[in-house]
Design an enzyme around this catalytic site. Structure first.
Site, PDB file in Angstrom:
ATOM      1  N   HIS A   1       0.845  -1.193   0.000  1.00 36.91           N
ATOM      2  CA  HIS A   1       0.000   0.000   0.000  1.00 36.91           C
ATOM      3  C   HIS A   1       0.878   1.240   0.000  1.00 36.91           C
ATOM      4  O   HIS A   1       2.110   1.145   0.083  1.00 36.91           O
ATOM      5  CB  HIS A   1      -0.973  -0.014   1.189  1.00 36.91           C
ATOM      6  CG  HIS A   1      -0.327   0.058   2.528  1.00 36.91           C
ATOM      7  ND1 HIS A   1       0.488  -0.939   3.032  1.00 36.91           N
ATOM      8  CD2 HIS A   1      -0.379   1.016   3.515  1.00 36.91           C
ATOM      9  CE1 HIS A   1       0.886  -0.618   4.243  1.00 36.91           C
ATOM     10  NE2 HIS A   1       0.395   0.561   4.552  1.00 36.91           N
TER      11      HIS A   1
ATOM     12  N   HIS B   1       1.166   3.956   2.005  1.00 33.43           N
ATOM     13  CA  HIS B   1       1.623   4.708   3.173  1.00 33.43           C
ATOM     14  C   HIS B   1       3.145   4.866   3.105  1.00 33.43           C
ATOM     15  O   HIS B   1       3.855   3.971   2.654  1.00 33.43           O
ATOM     16  CB  HIS B   1       1.217   4.005   4.464  1.00 33.43           C
ATOM     17  CG  HIS B   1      -0.171   4.345   4.903  1.00 33.43           C
ATOM     18  ND1 HIS B   1      -0.916   3.562   5.751  1.00 33.43           N
ATOM     19  CD2 HIS B   1      -0.972   5.417   4.608  1.00 33.43           C
ATOM     20  CE1 HIS B   1      -2.098   4.117   5.963  1.00 33.43           C
ATOM     21  NE2 HIS B   1      -2.160   5.235   5.282  1.00 33.43           N
TER      22      HIS B   1
ATOM     23  N   ASP C   1       5.620   4.715   5.119  1.00 34.28           N
ATOM     24  CA  ASP C   1       6.562   3.768   5.724  1.00 34.28           C
ATOM     25  C   ASP C   1       6.711   2.492   4.914  1.00 34.28           C
ATOM     26  O   ASP C   1       7.502   1.618   5.265  1.00 34.28           O
ATOM     27  CB  ASP C   1       6.161   3.450   7.172  1.00 34.28           C
ATOM     28  CG  ASP C   1       4.778   2.840   7.307  1.00 34.28           C
ATOM     29  OD1 ASP C   1       3.855   3.295   6.598  1.00 34.28           O
ATOM     30  OD2 ASP C   1       4.607   1.920   8.125  1.00 34.28           O
ATOM     31  N   HIS C   2       5.977   2.412   3.798  1.00 30.44           N
ATOM     32  CA  HIS C   2       6.089   1.262   2.911  1.00 30.44           C
ATOM     33  C   HIS C   2       6.613   1.627   1.517  1.00 30.44           C
ATOM     34  O   HIS C   2       6.924   0.730   0.736  1.00 30.44           O
ATOM     35  CB  HIS C   2       4.732   0.565   2.779  1.00 30.44           C
ATOM     36  CG  HIS C   2       4.261  -0.054   4.060  1.00 30.44           C
ATOM     37  ND1 HIS C   2       4.296  -1.410   4.302  1.00 30.44           N
ATOM     38  CD2 HIS C   2       3.778   0.509   5.191  1.00 30.44           C
ATOM     39  CE1 HIS C   2       3.845  -1.657   5.519  1.00 30.44           C
ATOM     40  NE2 HIS C   2       3.518  -0.503   6.083  1.00 30.44           N
TER      41      HIS C   2
ATOM     42  N   HIS D   1      -7.309  -2.345   5.744  1.00 27.71           N
ATOM     43  CA  HIS D   1      -6.525  -1.252   6.312  1.00 27.71           C
ATOM     44  C   HIS D   1      -7.301   0.047   6.101  1.00 27.71           C
ATOM     45  O   HIS D   1      -8.426   0.030   5.588  1.00 27.71           O
ATOM     46  CB  HIS D   1      -5.155  -1.218   5.642  1.00 27.71           C
ATOM     47  CG  HIS D   1      -4.141  -0.378   6.347  1.00 27.71           C
ATOM     48  ND1 HIS D   1      -4.046  -0.301   7.710  1.00 27.71           N
ATOM     49  CD2 HIS D   1      -3.155   0.457   5.858  1.00 27.71           C
ATOM     50  CE1 HIS D   1      -3.065   0.507   8.042  1.00 27.71           C
ATOM     51  NE2 HIS D   1      -2.515   0.987   6.939  1.00 27.71           N
TER      52      HIS D   1
ATOM     53  N   ASP E   1      -0.323  -4.062   5.863  1.00 26.21           N
ATOM     54  CA  ASP E   1      -1.008  -3.613   7.074  1.00 26.21           C
ATOM     55  C   ASP E   1      -2.477  -4.017   7.006  1.00 26.21           C
ATOM     56  O   ASP E   1      -3.150  -3.792   5.988  1.00 26.21           O
ATOM     57  CB  ASP E   1      -0.902  -2.098   7.212  1.00 26.21           C
ATOM     58  CG  ASP E   1       0.509  -1.645   7.524  1.00 26.21           C
ATOM     59  OD1 ASP E   1       1.410  -2.505   7.577  1.00 26.21           O
ATOM     60  OD2 ASP E   1       0.719  -0.431   7.708  1.00 26.21           O
TER      61      ASP E   1
ATOM     62  N   HIS F   1       6.420  -5.462  11.572  1.00 26.27           N
ATOM     63  CA  HIS F   1       5.689  -4.197  11.697  1.00 26.27           C
ATOM     64  C   HIS F   1       5.355  -3.959  13.176  1.00 26.27           C
ATOM     65  O   HIS F   1       4.215  -3.764  13.568  1.00 26.27           O
ATOM     66  CB  HIS F   1       4.418  -4.229  10.838  1.00 26.27           C
ATOM     67  CG  HIS F   1       3.909  -2.858  10.462  1.00 26.27           C
ATOM     68  ND1 HIS F   1       2.995  -2.173  11.223  1.00 26.27           N
ATOM     69  CD2 HIS F   1       4.186  -2.060   9.397  1.00 26.27           C
ATOM     70  CE1 HIS F   1       2.718  -1.016  10.646  1.00 26.27           C
ATOM     71  NE2 HIS F   1       3.442  -0.915   9.544  1.00 26.27           N
TER      72      HIS F   1
END
Length: 313
Positions: free
Chosen positions: A63, A65, A67-68, A140, A211, A269
């Site tokens: 996805h 976000h 942090d990914h 998510h 996530d 995570h």
């Protein structure tokens, strides 16, 4: 096959854990590496490993976000500097292609290799003679996918001495038998591959989830998997927060693995709220539900070879 965890934190980097990235090293199977997510500073993490960016063949993004994905532009650029020439295929949700292309254009970044983009959707996103990769949406706060990597059955080992005893000459006919093809000798006799090869071996199944809060699709993707990688942003004591943030607890991850009849579970995570001395408790809580559970730290390596799974020290 090896899983090499480059980042196991949640939300933002911490002193203990970088943001999300997992390398699936398929060096024996196809001589390449597949990357799952690419959080900030992933290429810095790679510097502390033997992974060569030019060997990265595919990147699967769960996805969008930060942090990914925030590590992608730098890694893509460095792959050029480090001799990358082969096509790189990037899989991910709608919008990933336009974000990457805009970032590369605005920064004047020139790549020495082409990128193929595959927009993730429910179903098969990749298949060749070796592997099938399936994607399903998770639960998510934004669109997020999990991936199920299935290695196709492996041909059995050729029983060379047996084939030679049946009159098969050394050379191309042995290769055909090894590939599963029957052959006809000069005498007219047919030698059947099944009679001179060991039984077909089942390939491995690895499920890597993005996530997600506890959901049915996570169980479906993990069904019977040799290894499931599941987020564990929260624990049993903070379960009331998990669903509202679109995340799961360590116990919920263990429940997914149990319901899916998976063989092994790796938790990652991990929220920065959990300090190193909390990890044993997280693991204990999960193992109470699913005994074959592990927690990944940055740089942790796990190997799956000949159906045997182990944590490499």
């Amino acid at each position: 096959m090896e899983l090499h965890f480059l980042g196991t934190g949640a939300g933002m980097p911490s002193k203990e854990r970088n943001t999300s990235a997992i390398a699936m090293k398929l060096l024996d199977e196809r001589g390449t590496v597949w990357l799952f997510d690419c959080g900030e500073a992933t290429q810095h993490q790679i510097l502390h490993t033997s992974i060569k960016p030019r060997k990265i063949e595919k990147i699967f993004i769960t996805h969008l976000h930060g942090d990914h994905v925030f590590g992608l532009p730098g890694l893509l650029s460095s792959r050029s500097f480090l001799g990358g020439e082969d096509t790189l295929t990037i899989y991910g949700p709608t919008g990933l292609k336009s974000w990457i292309e805009a970032t590369l254009a605005l920064t004047g970044t020139h790549l020495t290799y082409p990128i193929d983009y595959v927009e993730a959707a429910e179903g098969i996103v990749f298949e060749d003679e070796q592997f099938i990769v399936r994607a399903m949406p998770l639960a998510h706060v934004i669109t997020c996918y999990g991936y199920r990597i299935e290695q196709k059955p492996l041909l059995g080992e050729l029983l060379v001495e047996k084939a030679l005893a049946l009159g098969v000459p050394k050379g191309p006919l042995l290769g055909k038998l090894k590939q599963g093809h029957d052959v006809v000798l000069e005498t007219g006799e047919t030698i059947y591959s099944a009679n001179v090869t060991a039984p077909v071996k089942e390939g491995f199944v690895v499920t890597i989830l993005g996530d997600t809060k506890l959901c049915d699709n996570a169980v479906r993707l993990a069904e019977g998997a040799d290894v499931v990688v599941h987020e564990a942003t929260f624990d049993a004591e903070t379960a009331h927060l998990a669903a509202s943030y679109g995340h799961a607890t360590n116990v919920e991850a263990a429940t997914v693995a149990k319901e899916a009849h998976a063989k092994n579970l790796i938790l990652n995570h991990i929220s920065a709220r959990f300090l190193p001395n909390d990890i044993a408790k997280l693991l204990q809580q999960a193992r109470a539900v699913f005994p074959s559970t592990y927690i990944a730290n940055d740089y942790a390596q796990f190997e799956l070879r000949n159906q045997e799974f182990k944590h490499l020290e």
